[in-house]
Scaffold this motif. Structure first.
Motif: not given
Length: 416
Positions: A182-210
């Protein structure tokens, strides 16, 4: 303008919306004058009656919601001729707010209301009727937390195109992430803070874009073999979509789920392609915009489950995957259908099935069906130019949900 167009504007930086709130009163008179010059003088006035809600620990309604009092609510207009706030008001002690306005300018303009709470903007659906009220005008806001916690994956879609003339394949990944708190998850403003979400992609991936999703490219990062999202993620389901290119030599490609997945879909653009992995089953292929895709599905995948995507060697060069949004629409419709099927089966066994929305205590079946219809409409609305196949799937699923809703209302106890 297509009804989904307003999403393009709300994904823009929201500082203007928050900063403009105090200036809206002056804007409103200017907009009123503009209405006359734009030929809107004869348009009938419209009203918006809504409320702002927030989860509360005590004193709330049956769903645990209470009033968000004394917050600014802003009415916006988005059209080809102009876009901006046109009025503003504070919610009362009961969280209620009301606007009265006269449409002006281009007839296809979209109106909607928003509020900003704890630095996060929340929006209503487009206001399309003369007297908007009820669910269309309800805004639910949440407190925020930067204490990271896992997000559940309701759906994951992995789409692989043919190899192009450079022997590169475009891969589109789409996730439906659910914040079940029941809370909105936000990323901390501290340097090096963890993202709100993350996932692995293949090591050979190029041209990664949203890609077209609900995450701004500014809140998206790709490095060290991972995609990271730093955007706020409110309770409910949010779509994250991104793409990258892989050399043909990367296949067969091993993909790991990392976290449990309710529905995992793989689409591959060759009839000779195959997906190996526990729980994956080949289902009917799909043809979209003249392109054929083999389709593989798995349900209730466990964390760290692995699958292998096999493609034919030396495939005929083809175009890059340029219609990801269309494929996503089909995948989401599939996910809604499967989830509904799971809920029905679970109901017969007397257990609670996973839902596309955060569970709400004692929510009647009719209300849940109405929520599913609203979710389905929102998914379809995001498609700029849906094909006949997607439109047919949407209309068929909506008709089924409406029939189920009519039955649920007919069977509901009297006095509800």
């Amino acid at each position: 303008m297509h009804r989904a167009r307003w999403f393009e504007f709300i994904r823009r930086p929201l500082a203007l919306l928050a900063g403009a709130t105090l200036l809206v009163a002056a804007d409103a008179s200017a907009q009123s004058a503009a209405a006359t010059s734009a030929g809107g003088a004869g348009s009938p006035a419209r009203t918006v009656d809504g409320r702002v809600r927030i989860p509360v620990s005590r004193g709330g309604d049956s769903t645990g919601m209470g009033a968000a009092a004394n917050v600014w609510v802003t009415l916006h207009r988005v059209g080809k001729d102009s876009a901006g706030p046109i009025d503003s008001v504070r919610s009362d002690a009961g969280g209620r707010y009301r606007f009265r306005y006269t449409p002006f300018g281009a007839g296809e303009a979209v109106y909607f209301a928003s509020t900003t709470y704890s630095g996060i903007a929340y929006f209503t659906a487009p206001l399309r009727v003369a007297a908007a009220s009820g669910a269309d005008t309800e805004i639910t806001v949440f407190d925020t937390t930067s204490r990271t916690f896992p997000l559940s994956v309701k759906g994951r879609h992995f789409i692989v195109s043919k190899a192009d003339s450079n022997e590169m394949r475009t891969v589109v990944e789409v996730f439906e992430l659910s914040n079940d708190s029941v809370r909105t998850l936000v990323a901390s403003e501290a340097t090096g803070a963890a993202p709100t979400w993350s996932v692995a992609i293949p090591a050979a991936a190029v041209d990664v874009r949203a890609n077209e999703g609900e995450i701004s490219p500014d809140a998206f990062a790709a490095q060290n073999g991972r995609v990271s999202v730093f955007a706020p993620i409110a309770p409910g389901v949010k779509q994250v979509a991104f793409s990258y290119k892989l050399p043909a030599s990367s296949f067969p490609l091993r993909v790991r789920s990392e976290s449990p997945v309710v529905v995992f879909e793989v689409l591959v653009e060759e009839p000779q392609s195959f997906v190996r992995g526990q729980g994956f089953t080949a289902v009917d292929p799909v043809a979209l915009e003249g392109r054929n895709f083999r389709r593989f599905l798995a349900q209730d995948l466990k964390a760290d489950a692995e699958l292998v995507v096999e493609v034919p060697a030396g495939a005929t060069p083809g175009r890059n995957l340029y219609i990801a949004g269309l494929l996503v629409a089909v995948g989401l419709l599939m996910m809604l259908a499967l989830t509904r099927s799971m809920q029905r089966a679970a109901a017969k066994r007397g257990v609670v099935a996973p839902s596309l929305r955060p569970a709400e205590p004692t929510v009647p079946l009719a209300d849940r069906l109405a929520q599913e219809i609203a979710a389905l409409d929102a998914i379809y609305a995001r498609q700029e130019s849906p094909s006949d196949a997607v439109t047919a799937a949407y209309e068929a699923r909506r008709a089924e949900l409406k029939a189920a809703l009519a039955q649920a209302l007919a069977e509901a106890p009297a006095g509800r």
